[in-house]
Scaffold this motif. Structure first.
Motif, PDB file in Angstrom:
ATOM      1  N   ASP A 500       0.859  -1.176   0.000  1.00 41.37           N
ATOM      2  CA  ASP A 500       0.000   0.000   0.000  1.00 41.37           C
ATOM      3  C   ASP A 500       0.898   1.228   0.000  1.00 41.37           C
ATOM      4  OD1 ASP A 500      -3.208   0.063   0.864  1.00 41.37           O
ATOM      5  OD2 ASP A 500      -2.235  -1.888   1.111  1.00 41.37           O
ATOM      6  N   VAL A 501       0.534   2.220  -0.792  1.00 37.02           N
ATOM      7  CA  VAL A 501       1.236   3.498  -0.785  1.00 37.02           C
ATOM      8  C   VAL A 501       0.207   4.587  -0.519  1.00 37.02           C
ATOM      9  CG1 VAL A 501       2.662   5.119  -2.078  1.00 37.02           C
ATOM     10  CG2 VAL A 501       2.949   2.656  -2.429  1.00 37.02           C
ATOM     11  N   SER A 502       0.447   5.389   0.502  1.00 33.11           N
ATOM     12  CA  SER A 502      -0.470   6.455   0.875  1.00 33.11           C
ATOM     13  C   SER A 502       0.290   7.772   0.953  1.00 33.11           C
ATOM     14  CB  SER A 502      -1.128   6.146   2.227  1.00 33.11           C
ATOM     15  OG  SER A 502      -2.002   7.181   2.609  1.00 33.11           O
ATOM     16  N   LEU A 503      -0.166   8.756   0.204  1.00 33.47           N
ATOM     17  CA  LEU A 503       0.482  10.068   0.161  1.00 33.47           C
ATOM     18  C   LEU A 503      -0.522  11.139   0.542  1.00 33.47           C
ATOM     19  CD1 LEU A 503       2.976  11.814  -0.589  1.00 33.47           C
ATOM     20  CD2 LEU A 503       2.069  11.878  -2.944  1.00 33.47           C
ATOM     21  N   ARG A 504      -0.154  11.962   1.520  1.00 32.09           N
ATOM     22  CA  ARG A 504      -0.968  13.100   1.956  1.00 32.09           C
ATOM     23  C   ARG A 504      -0.187  14.376   1.721  1.00 32.09           C
ATOM     24  NH1 ARG A 504      -3.713   9.315   2.064  1.00 32.09           N
ATOM     25  NH2 ARG A 504      -5.020   8.452   3.710  1.00 32.09           N
ATOM     26  N   LEU A 505      -0.809  15.337   1.039  1.00 34.46           N
ATOM     27  CA  LEU A 505      -0.152  16.600   0.732  1.00 34.46           C
ATOM     28  C   LEU A 505      -1.068  17.757   1.108  1.00 34.46           C
ATOM     29  CD1 LEU A 505       1.238  15.745  -2.835  1.00 34.46           C
ATOM     30  CD2 LEU A 505       2.520  15.762  -0.676  1.00 34.46           C
ATOM     31  N   GLY A 506      -0.480  18.831   1.612  1.00 33.18           N
ATOM     32  CA  GLY A 506      -1.239  20.010   1.937  1.00 33.18           C
ATOM     33  C   GLY A 506      -0.368  21.249   1.934  1.00 33.18           C
ATOM     34  N   HIS A 507      -0.839  22.291   1.259  1.00 36.27           N
ATOM     35  CA  HIS A 507      -0.103  23.554   1.220  1.00 36.27           C
ATOM     36  C   HIS A 507      -1.095  24.678   0.999  1.00 36.27           C
ATOM     37  CE1 HIS A 507       3.211  26.331   0.650  1.00 36.27           C
ATOM     38  NE2 HIS A 507       2.621  26.774  -0.457  1.00 36.27           N
TER      39      HIS A 507
END
Length: 706
Positions: A500-507
């Motif tokens: 599983d690959v989980s990416l969270r991004l926020g800017h």
């Protein structure tokens, strides 16, 4: 397996709680908040693992007719319907015995994993919060959660004293489609070390309205070789339902923990859509007079206990224990006569020890035990009476250093099934050997969080599950699903492994998330359509149907290796305020593909790809949400299965909040679904050719908190 009567068991647990009350309450008049111990377990909501949490405000915007419809809009989650009375969660293409639903941490122990026409015994209208876990976060729940977990938290056991000593809420809804009516209430009070919780609900609806014909005659003709003679337009017959329930719970709360108990009941009476259920009469018997009104009459009683105690020792931060007793029963009634009774009586216990070896190294370890008796007696008893015992040990450890977090978890389980001899539809007595399985599951994950809003998680997991009773021993007509089910006593453990690959991004005003998964399912258990049919009148197998109302497709449980891969992705943008109105625009998409690795085709009843956009505007006390979803056709339906067409779904939600002068608020809301009045054939449903989803519906509601 024997059980004391329900009332005696409730009294015994209550006496135990009273005896331990002094231990949980350190002081006679304490107003301590809820005790929270962060064990940094694999399902910690602050890590990067794929999960969705629906709070009370978000649930208010959902269709709360059943647990499946409540979670249906979550990433990677669909609902497998069996008419409006049933909605089973489908997570990443998996449902039934691969998705576990818990209430307060204890399983529902209903019959939903046995058959898709059996509703989940969990009521979303009473939930404070529902959390959906996908992928490797589910290892600590056992093999029944190999696909995912739906956690329902309804606060039936108080963990803290309410502010100002009392809190309450009441809600009422009216839906124009089927004249659906729902009312619910909850109240929490407390004084000294004791807190009390009370809740209840009532829901009723008539037959649902649809935009076209109930039965897809062309699809039925392709699958069965016959055209149905009875069809309806604009409505689906026998889809009315009526449900009600209530719970009383109380807790002793102290500075070092709490100990509580609850007692609840749930009743649900719903119809199986007309034309979707084969008549129980066979072998030349004359059917009772009257229309086809097959219904499920379900009753459940449960007692739950939950306690948590913190300690002053670093190596043992806290001890948490949960236990539940569930007495479940439903009668399948055909034309006013009960034909089959399903029972499931279960005791489940869970003990977890939270520890911390150092500032960076912590975790938890525990054990879980389940002891239950499942039975089906009557005309549709296609599975034998069985005693199922399951015991498991699990451990979860975590190491943190700066932005890096490493996790490892493992679970060893032992399951034993002892089935009683059963007389089959062929008037023979079938004996079943006892089975013992030892599934082993483990996972490892690494999370790199370089800011509070940015994180990358890589996980590799291997989860195993043991076959269920119906997968091993089924033999006979399963009239609700229009099938003749044949079990397989040679089934091996099923395993699911992969990354599983989980990416969270926020800017700034932008946030995004993406989850990718690629699983290899070894010995994947499924029902293969043999292409044969069983005639309920002459009780013989045929190569074709003679009469549609006496024709069952023959399904054989078997195993093959499967590859499941897919994704869930979301992108959200907060637009600059325009006249003090908060505006958010979101894009979302998810998909899963499941195919047999030997090239023999696709796994049946897999949810199709969907994409969409959502716009939310909040000017002052108002809130508007417009959600458009495009669901693609499912052309990879599997051998001898029917495909489904794509459709466009448009939903609108509006609410207006009025703050109270003292405390609390009143919310007036409108929830409009399927505004385009699309004909929706659910690819995950056994009934997709016989009963579409409801057409245009507008629900009006009011919720008040005090």
């Amino acid at each position: 397996m024997s059980h004391p009567p329900f009332a005696r068991r409730a009294l015994a647990l209550w006496v135990g709680a009273l005896a331990c009350g002094a231990f949980a309450a350190d002081e006679p008049n304490v107003s301590a908040p809820a005790v929270e111990v962060r064990s940094n377990r694999a399902d910690d909501p602050r890590d990067g693992l794929p999960q969705t949490t629906l709070d009370r405000n978000e649930l208010q915007r959902r269709d709360l007719g059943n647990i499946g419809s409540a979670v249906n809009e979550s990433p990677g989650v669909h609902s497998s319907s069996f008419g409006p009375g049933v909605g089973l969660p489908v997570i990443r293409g998996m449902s039934g015995p691969r998705v576990k639903v818990t209430v307060g941490g204890i399983g529902t122990h209903d019959a939903s994993s046995v058959s898709p026409d059996h509703a989940v015994a969990a009521e979303p209208v009473l939930a404070e919060r529902i959390r959906v876990l996908r992928g490797p976060a589910t290892i600590r729940y056992g093999g029944g959660a190999i696909g995912g977990v739906v956690e329902v938290e309804d606060g039936r056991i108080p963990k803290s004293l309410p502010k100002n000593g009392f809190e309450a809420a009441a809600e009422a809804r009216y839906n124009n489609n089927g004249a659906g009516r729902t009312t619910a209430f909850r109240a929490d009070g407390g004084a000294g070390p004791m807190a009390l919780h009370v809740d209840g609900f009532y829901r009723e609806r008539n037959d649902i309205d649809i935009p076209g014909k109930a039965i897809d005659e062309a699809a039925v003709l392709r699958q069965f070789g016959l055209r149905p003679t009875n069809n309806t337009t604009g409505t689906v017959g026998n889809t009315s339902s009526r449900a009600h329930g209530a719970t009383v719970g109380s807790s002793f709360i102290g500075g070092s923990g709490f100990l509580g108990l609850s007692v609840g009941t749930l009743s649900n009476n719903y119809g199986i859509p007309a034309g979707a259920h084969v008549s129980h009469s066979h072998g030349g018997a004359s059917p009772p007079a009257g229309p086809d009104t097959t219904r499920i009459d379900m009753q459940q009683s449960r007692v739950d206990a939950h306690g948590l105690v913190t300690t002053p020792w670093r190596f043992l931060e806290a001890v948490e224990a949960k236990a539940g007793y569930v007495n479940y029963r439903h009668d399948e009634v055909d034309r006013g006569q009960p034909f089959t009774t399903f029972r499931n009586r279960a005791v489940e216990g869970r003990l977890e020890l939270m520890h911390r070896w150092s500032d960076r190294f912590s975790g938890s370890a525990g054990l879980q035990t389940v002891n239950r008796t499942f039975s089906a007696i009557g005309a549709e008893a296609f599975v034998p009476i069985s005693d199922i015992r399951s015991n498991a040990l699990f451990v979860l450890e975590q190491f943190e250093h700066g932005p890096l977090k490493l996790e490892a978890s493992a679970r060893q389980e032992v399951q034993h099934i002892a089935a009683q001899p059963q007389r089959t539809v062929f008037d023979t007595v079938e004996t079943f050997p006892g089975t013992t399985y030892r599934p082993m599951s483990y996972a490892a994950a690494g999370t790199w969080r370089w800011t509070t809003r940015n994180a990358l998680t890589l996980t590799w997991s291997r989860a195993q599950r043991a076959p269920e009773v119906q997968e091993l021993y089924a033999l006979g007509p399963h009239l609700a699903t229009r099938s003749f089910d044949i079990g397989n006593q040679r089934l091996r453990k099923e395993s699911m492994e992969g990354p599983d690959v989980s990416l969270r991004l926020g800017h700034g005003r932008v946030d995004a998330s993406i989850n990718l998964f690629d699983y290899r399912a070894r010995n994947y258990i499924h029902q293969a359509n043999t292409g044969l049919f069983y005639d309920t009148d002459i009780q013989e197998f045929q190569y074709g149907c003679v009469r549609l109302d006496q024709c069952l497709a023959v399904l054989q449980y078997t195993q093959k290796d499967v590859r499941l891969r897919g994704y869930e992705a979301q992108l959200g943008v907060e637009l600059p305020n325009v006249r003090n109105a908060g505006v958010r625009v979101s894009l979302f998409t998810d998909a899963v593909q499941a195919s047999f690795t030997d090239g023999s085709g696709d796994v049946p009843r897999i949810s199709p790809r969907r994409t969409g956009t959502e716009i939310t505007v909040r000017p002052g006390p108002w809130s508007f949400r417009l959600r458009y979803t495009r669901v693609e056709p499912q052309n990879r339906a599997g051998d001898n299965e029917t495909t489904t067409a794509g459709y466009d779904l448009l939903n609108l939600y509006v609410d207006f909040r009025v703050k109270s002068v003292t405390r609390g608020e009143t919310v007036l809301f409108v929830n409009a679904t399927n505004l385009l009045d699309a004909e929706i054939r659910n690819a995950t449903s056994f009934l997709r050719s016989f009963a579409p989803e409801p057409g245009r519906a507008i629900e009006f509601g009011v919720r008040a908190t005090f």
